[in-house]
Scaffold this motif. Structure first.
Motif, PDB file in Angstrom:
ATOM      1  N   ALA A 282       0.830  -1.216  -0.197  1.00  0.00           N
ATOM      2  CA  ALA A 282       0.018  -0.036   0.095  1.00  0.00           C
ATOM      3  C   ALA A 282       0.930   1.107  -0.015  1.00  0.00           C
ATOM      4  N   GLU A 283       1.005   1.795  -1.160  1.00  0.00           N
ATOM      5  CA  GLU A 283       1.812   3.058  -1.423  1.00  0.00           C
ATOM      6  C   GLU A 283       1.115   4.340  -0.642  1.00  0.00           C
ATOM      7  N   ILE A 284       1.884   4.975  -0.127  1.00  0.00           N
ATOM      8  CA  ILE A 284       1.596   6.340   0.573  1.00  0.00           C
ATOM      9  C   ILE A 284       1.357   7.378  -0.417  1.00  0.00           C
ATOM     10  N   VAL A 285       0.323   8.015  -0.917  1.00  0.00           N
ATOM     11  CA  VAL A 285       0.490   8.986  -1.937  1.00  0.00           C
ATOM     12  C   VAL A 285       0.342  10.231  -1.101  1.00  0.00           C
ATOM     13  N   GLU A 286      -0.492  10.415   0.195  1.00  0.00           N
ATOM     14  CA  GLU A 286      -0.617  11.563   0.774  1.00  0.00           C
ATOM     15  C   GLU A 286      -0.868  11.578   2.017  1.00  0.00           C
ATOM     16  N   LEU A 287      -0.354  12.371   3.068  1.00  0.00           N
ATOM     17  CA  LEU A 287      -0.564  12.212   4.556  1.00  0.00           C
ATOM     18  C   LEU A 287      -1.681  13.325   4.783  1.00  0.00           C
ATOM     19  N   ASN A 288      -2.634  12.688   5.540  1.00  0.00           N
ATOM     20  CA  ASN A 288      -3.681  13.843   5.920  1.00  0.00           C
ATOM     21  C   ASN A 288      -4.056  13.802   7.413  1.00  0.00           C
ATOM     22  N   SER A 289      -5.236  14.390   7.738  1.00  0.00           N
ATOM     23  CA  SER A 289      -5.586  14.579   9.049  1.00  0.00           C
ATOM     24  C   SER A 289      -6.566  13.629   9.428  1.00  0.00           C
ATOM     25  N   VAL A 290      -6.816  13.022  10.535  1.00  0.00           N
ATOM     26  CA  VAL A 290      -8.204  12.063  10.964  1.00  0.00           C
ATOM     27  C   VAL A 290      -8.826  12.813  11.995  1.00  0.00           C
ATOM     28  N   ALA A 291     -10.236  13.378  11.719  1.00  0.00           N
ATOM     29  CA  ALA A 291     -10.753  14.161  12.721  1.00  0.00           C
ATOM     30  C   ALA A 291     -11.355  12.925  13.792  1.00  0.00           C
ATOM     31  N   GLY A 292     -11.061  12.788  15.034  1.00  0.00           N
ATOM     32  CA  GLY A 292     -11.495  12.137  16.036  1.00  0.00           C
ATOM     33  C   GLY A 292     -12.678  12.707  16.836  1.00  0.00           C
ATOM     34  N   ASP A 293     -13.043  12.228  17.857  1.00  0.00           N
ATOM     35  CA  ASP A 293     -13.880  12.849  18.807  1.00  0.00           C
ATOM     36  C   ASP A 293     -13.340  13.840  19.870  1.00  0.00           C
ATOM     37  N   GLY A 294     -13.169  15.240  19.308  1.00  0.00           N
ATOM     38  CA  GLY A 294     -12.757  16.057  20.200  1.00  0.00           C
ATOM     39  C   GLY A 294     -11.244  16.344  19.846  1.00  0.00           C
ATOM     40  N   GLU A 295     -10.706  15.731  18.955  1.00  0.00           N
ATOM     41  CA  GLU A 295      -9.236  15.796  18.526  1.00  0.00           C
ATOM     42  C   GLU A 295      -9.154  15.471  17.322  1.00  0.00           C
ATOM     43  N   THR A 296      -8.155  16.239  16.557  1.00  0.00           N
ATOM     44  CA  THR A 296      -7.853  16.017  15.240  1.00  0.00           C
ATOM     45  C   THR A 296      -6.301  15.849  15.163  1.00  0.00           C
ATOM     46  N   ARG A 297      -5.787  14.585  14.460  1.00  0.00           N
ATOM     47  CA  ARG A 297      -4.423  14.348  14.554  1.00  0.00           C
ATOM     48  C   ARG A 297      -3.923  13.860  13.169  1.00  0.00           C
ATOM     49  N   ARG A 298      -3.059  13.724  13.078  1.00  0.00           N
ATOM     50  CA  ARG A 298      -2.280  12.993  11.728  1.00  0.00           C
ATOM     51  C   ARG A 298      -1.188  12.060  12.220  1.00  0.00           C
ATOM     52  N   PRO A 299      -1.867  10.985  12.535  1.00  0.00           N
ATOM     53  CA  PRO A 299      -1.075   9.711  13.067  1.00  0.00           C
ATOM     54  C   PRO A 299      -0.036   9.308  12.344  1.00  0.00           C
ATOM     55  N   ALA A 300      -0.128   9.095  11.011  1.00  0.00           N
ATOM     56  CA  ALA A 300       0.806   8.307  10.367  1.00  0.00           C
ATOM     57  C   ALA A 300       2.120   9.602  10.243  1.00  0.00           C
ATOM     58  N   GLU A 301       1.807  10.780   9.725  1.00  0.00           N
ATOM     59  CA  GLU A 301       2.840  11.719   9.883  1.00  0.00           C
ATOM     60  C   GLU A 301       3.690  11.862  11.258  1.00  0.00           C
ATOM     61  N   GLU A 302       3.004  12.024  12.217  1.00  0.00           N
ATOM     62  CA  GLU A 302       3.395  11.924  13.855  1.00  0.00           C
ATOM     63  C   GLU A 302       4.423  10.835  14.011  1.00  0.00           C
ATOM     64  N   ALA A 303       4.134   9.760  13.481  1.00  0.00           N
ATOM     65  CA  ALA A 303       4.995   8.557  13.675  1.00  0.00           C
ATOM     66  C   ALA A 303       6.175   8.389  12.669  1.00  0.00           C
ATOM     67  N   GLY A 304       6.095   9.278  11.834  1.00  0.00           N
ATOM     68  CA  GLY A 304       7.504   9.346  10.981  1.00  0.00           C
ATOM     69  C   GLY A 304       7.270   8.944   9.497  1.00  0.00           C
ATOM     70  N   MET A 305       6.130   8.421   9.153  1.00  0.00           N
ATOM     71  CA  MET A 305       5.670   7.898   7.799  1.00  0.00           C
ATOM     72  C   MET A 305       5.735   9.265   6.698  1.00  0.00           C
ATOM     73  N   ARG A 306       6.064   8.883   5.639  1.00  0.00           N
ATOM     74  CA  ARG A 306       6.227   9.873   4.351  1.00  0.00           C
ATOM     75  C   ARG A 306       5.393   9.487   3.123  1.00  0.00           C
ATOM     76  N   ALA A 307       5.129  10.463   2.469  1.00  0.00           N
ATOM     77  CA  ALA A 307       4.478  10.087   1.077  1.00  0.00           C
ATOM     78  C   ALA A 307       5.640   9.388   0.202  1.00  0.00           C
ATOM     79  N   GLY A 308       5.337   8.477  -0.402  1.00  0.00           N
ATOM     80  CA  GLY A 308       6.197   7.690  -1.174  1.00  0.00           C
ATOM     81  C   GLY A 308       6.636   6.100  -0.429  1.00  0.00           C
ATOM     82  N   ASP A 309       6.363   6.185   0.959  1.00  0.00           N
ATOM     83  CA  ASP A 309       6.629   4.843   1.781  1.00  0.00           C
ATOM     84  C   ASP A 309       5.536   3.870   1.259  1.00  0.00           C
TER      85      ASP A 309
END
Length: 352
Positions: A63-90
């Motif tokens: 599964a090739e990452i084309v783009e990193l984006n945000s996830v809107a949760g209950d009361g918070e919005t995060r970018r889990p993959a980006e925060e963990a160090g994943m990059r587009a193209g991985d």
């Protein structure tokens, strides 16, 4: 590829890629030296000369990452993959040790996690890395997400070099596919393609053809790719009556001087264009056996010279097939490299 030349990788298909709100790998192939006996057998065979553009759809091998984006949760919005160090193209290859080879596989791993951190195996620049990601429950869909847009299929446009008479085995591209394609060719398809425009090449910037897949028309089955190209078998019903035929010639018969390439730069019709072979290097192992220069004024006016999407364009000299176009010089788009046909056909023999 450095600053002086560029391999003629796939150009993008104008159809929208398959996406999901949640490549490209260089496959190093071992190339054997062609025996004189095998070359003589190949030389006695006639081949249809290609030059037609084709659309290739190949499994990405994960599964090739084309783009990193945000996830809107209950009361918070995060970018889990980006925060963990994943990059587009991985390229995501595994989750907690279980292989991932598709969008569905990644979705299943996320559904299974129950909100616990997932240890992903990703491929980046040829290196396998371990990245732990804490998914977030999407408030709108109620599904666990890590904030990536992915694709599991690579699609692009290249040029058919030859089709063997009788067997209908074909070769295309003349080089590896780049980072991301899977060696498992299950589900790989080759479609008819129309060239609908050209971004002309200029000094310092490679041009490219713009193509449109005809998804309703499968013309061949892809069976193998390696460092010298993509190989498979054409459909028996494909009309090759308009294609000229030729025998192949070894690099030892190539000489400095006039030659011809066949390419499609408008519509679906392959046409011959004049070039000159400026250098012959029989011993080069990097698919650069020829230095070529486009001399055809009509092709230069249309494309600026050699552009992406022309990789695989057959090279003929003295009426024989001697190789295929593979690279363009970034500092002069009228010049590029070509691979000898016997080196390219080492992949064909591996397919058999």
């Amino acid at each position: 590829m450095g600053g002086l030349m560029r391999r003629l990788n796939f150009i993008k298909n104008t159809s929208r890629p398959r996406r999901a709100a949640l490549g490209v790998l260089v496959l190093a192939a071992v190339i054997s030296v062609t025996s004189g006996q095998q070359l003589e057998a190949d030389a006695a065979t006639e081949y249809y000369i290609g030059g037609m553009a084709a659309g290739f759809a190949l499994p990405a091998g994960g599964a090739e990452i084309v783009e990193l984006n945000s996830v809107a949760g209950d009361g918070e919005t995060r970018r889990p993959a980006e925060e963990a160090g994943m990059r587009a193209g991985d390229l995501i290859c595994a989750a907690d040790g279980a292989a991932i080879d598709s969008i569905a596989g990644l979705n299943a791993a996320l559904e299974k996690c129950g909100g616990k951190s997932i240890r992903f195996t990703v491929l980046r620049d040829g290196e396998r890395l371990q990245v732990s990601v804490q998914p977030l429950l999407d408030a709108k869909t109620g599904k666990w997400k890590i904030g990536v847009l992915i694709r599991d299929t690579l699609s692009g446009i290249g040029t058919i070099t030859y089709i063997e008479k009788g067997s209908l085995h074909f070769g295309a591209l003349g080089h590896g596919i780049g980072e991301g394609a899977s060696p498992d060719m299950t589900g790989a398809k080759v479609f008819a393609c129309s060239v609908i425009g050209v971004n002309k090449g200029t000094r310092g910037r490679a041009g490219e053809l713009k193509g449109l897949f005809h998804h309703e028309t499968t013309i061949a089955r892809a069976e193998l790719f390696c460092g010298t190209g993509l190989f498979g078998t054409f459909e028996s019903g494909y009309d090759l009556s308009a294609c000229r035929t030729a025998e192949i010639a070894p690099v030892s018969e190539a000489v400095i001087g006039k030659a011809v390439i066949y390419s499609t730069v408008d519509g679906r019709e392959s046409k011959p264009y004049e070039i000159a072979i400026a250098k012959v290097d029989a011993n080069d192992r990097d698919n650069k056996n020829f230095v070529i220069k486009v001399t055809d004024e009509a092709l230069i006016a249309e494309t600026g010279g050699i552009v992406q999407g022309m990789s695989g364009s057959p090279i003929l000299q003295n009426g024989k097939l001697i190789g295929a176009v593979t690279h363009v010089f970034l500092n002069d788009p009228t010049r590029g490299y070509g691979i000898s046909i016997e080196r390219m056909m080492t992949g064909e023999r591996e397919r058999r």
